[in-house]
Design a protein around this motif. Sequence first.
Motif, mmCIF file in Angstrom:
data_model
loop_
_atom_site.group_PDB
_atom_site.id
_atom_site.type_symbol
_atom_site.label_atom_id
_atom_site.label_comp_id
_atom_site.label_asym_id
_atom_site.label_seq_id
_atom_site.Cartn_x
_atom_site.Cartn_y
_atom_site.Cartn_z
ATOM 1 N N ARG A 1 -3.596 -17.383 -35.824
ATOM 2 C CA ARG A 1 -2.556 -18.192 -36.462
ATOM 3 C C ARG A 1 -3.154 -19.289 -37.336
ATOM 4 O O ARG A 1 -2.561 -19.694 -38.330
ATOM 5 C CB ARG A 1 -1.632 -18.807 -35.408
ATOM 6 C CG ARG A 1 -0.512 -19.631 -36.028
ATOM 7 C CD ARG A 1 0.634 -19.880 -35.089
ATOM 8 N NE ARG A 1 0.239 -20.509 -33.838
ATOM 9 C CZ ARG A 1 1.120 -21.011 -32.966
ATOM 10 N NH1 ARG A 1 2.408 -20.938 -33.225
ATOM 11 N NH2 ARG A 1 0.710 -21.563 -31.850
ATOM 12 N N TRP B 1 -1.335 -6.053 -31.130
ATOM 13 C CA TRP B 1 -0.631 -7.083 -31.896
ATOM 14 C C TRP B 1 0.687 -6.542 -32.438
ATOM 15 O O TRP B 1 1.712 -7.228 -32.429
ATOM 16 C CB TRP B 1 -1.537 -7.552 -33.046
ATOM 17 C CG TRP B 1 -0.926 -8.506 -34.020
ATOM 18 C CD1 TRP B 1 -0.027 -8.212 -35.018
ATOM 19 C CD2 TRP B 1 -1.149 -9.918 -34.107
ATOM 20 N NE1 TRP B 1 0.301 -9.353 -35.713
ATOM 21 C CE2 TRP B 1 -0.382 -10.397 -35.177
ATOM 22 C CE3 TRP B 1 -1.953 -10.804 -33.381
ATOM 23 C CZ2 TRP B 1 -0.380 -11.749 -35.539
ATOM 24 C CZ3 TRP B 1 -1.957 -12.138 -33.741
ATOM 25 C CH2 TRP B 1 -1.168 -12.602 -34.810
ATOM 26 N N GLU B 2 0.696 -5.301 -32.932
ATOM 27 C CA GLU B 2 1.887 -4.735 -33.562
ATOM 28 C C GLU B 2 3.016 -4.538 -32.553
ATOM 29 O O GLU B 2 4.193 -4.630 -32.912
ATOM 30 C CB GLU B 2 1.537 -3.423 -34.257
ATOM 31 C CG GLU B 2 0.586 -3.615 -35.432
ATOM 32 C CD GLU B 2 0.208 -2.311 -36.109
ATOM 33 O OE1 GLU B 2 0.596 -1.237 -35.595
ATOM 34 O OE2 GLU B 2 -0.486 -2.365 -37.143
ATOM 35 N N ALA C 1 4.416 -8.043 -32.294
ATOM 36 C CA ALA C 1 5.029 -8.451 -33.558
ATOM 37 C C ALA C 1 6.335 -7.712 -33.801
ATOM 38 O O ALA C 1 7.296 -8.286 -34.348
ATOM 39 C CB ALA C 1 4.055 -8.206 -34.705
ATOM 40 N N ARG D 1 9.072 -9.469 -31.978
ATOM 41 C CA ARG D 1 9.421 -10.749 -32.591
ATOM 42 C C ARG D 1 10.157 -10.568 -33.922
ATOM 43 O O ARG D 1 11.140 -11.267 -34.198
ATOM 44 C CB ARG D 1 8.145 -11.564 -32.808
ATOM 45 C CG ARG D 1 8.390 -12.942 -33.421
ATOM 46 C CD ARG D 1 7.102 -13.714 -33.578
ATOM 47 N NE ARG D 1 6.167 -13.069 -34.509
ATOM 48 C CZ ARG D 1 5.041 -12.485 -34.155
ATOM 49 N NH1 ARG D 1 4.671 -12.460 -32.886
ATOM 50 N NH2 ARG D 1 4.254 -11.923 -35.049
ATOM 51 N N ASN D 2 9.732 -9.619 -34.730
ATOM 52 C CA ASN D 2 10.253 -9.482 -36.089
ATOM 53 C C ASN D 2 11.509 -8.634 -36.192
ATOM 54 O O ASN D 2 12.297 -8.805 -37.124
ATOM 55 C CB ASN D 2 9.179 -8.889 -37.007
ATOM 56 C CG ASN D 2 7.968 -9.788 -37.140
ATOM 57 O OD1 ASN D 2 8.070 -10.996 -36.980
ATOM 58 N ND2 ASN D 2 6.817 -9.206 -37.419
#
Length: 281
Positions: free
Chosen positions: A69, A219-220, A223, A226-227
């Motif tokens: 980040r 990570w995906e 993510a 979240r997205n």
Amino acid sequence: MNQLSLFGPREEGPEEKPQSDRKERLRVLITVKAAPNPSQTYGETVCVAGLSADLNRRGWIRLYPVNFRDLASDEKFRKYELVSVDARPARNDQRRESWKPISASLERGAFLKPWQPRRNWIDPYIEESMCRLHRAARADANSQSLALIKPKDVGGIDIERHPGWSADEQTKIDAYVNQLDLFGTRDRTPLQPPRFKGFYRYRCHDLNCRGHRQGMIDWEFVAYQRNHLAGSDARHAATALSEKFFGNLCASDKDVAFYVGNQAKRAHVFSILGVYWPPKA
């Protein structure tokens, strides 16, 4: 551009770390970005891994810690991108593939588009026995710790609610956020846990394989929650995750393989760091 696939992996396994602690310039094709984890020192750390693009140091490389980040926006590299970075051998990690990067030195390079340019580099590293990795790690904690495993079949993915950070993890987050408050750093948003955990069930090609169930720490995977699923109810979100990461990525028309890596303190415990899913030829 010279391609690593012309030479393939080292038959003798991961190369030993240099004896010297001086920094070296590494060129790495990024294949894995693991989900961020709490760290008192770095805030949120990400394990990044990939294939060495240096012909004199073939094989897998792990870069840790990376505070993803806090990287400047133009330095947020993608999977399947070539990067150059100064790094030193990780002395607090016995795994031979592990290096400690100097994040400020990172430079981005070419991005490999799907899928043939990626296959030229990656396919020579595909293995078929997760059981072999388990046996080797139980016998020697310094054995191979990163691999790309082609399953014989994938039974499914189990989606479970994440229990939240442990007391120790929350303490690390609080300490880091308080440190940012002290120095007036701009972004003081504490790291939030994902809503769900995922576990792939599959069999490898080992003749005696009884099946594997490994946690998904890509990570995906985090993510996507979240997205795309932040406002969804739990049942819909779990179904959507299963459709995406099993129904889509592991479909019958995909040449699926799993990037796997183990834990430094528990070498026999491997997790899935990401999915490799080119279309079948």
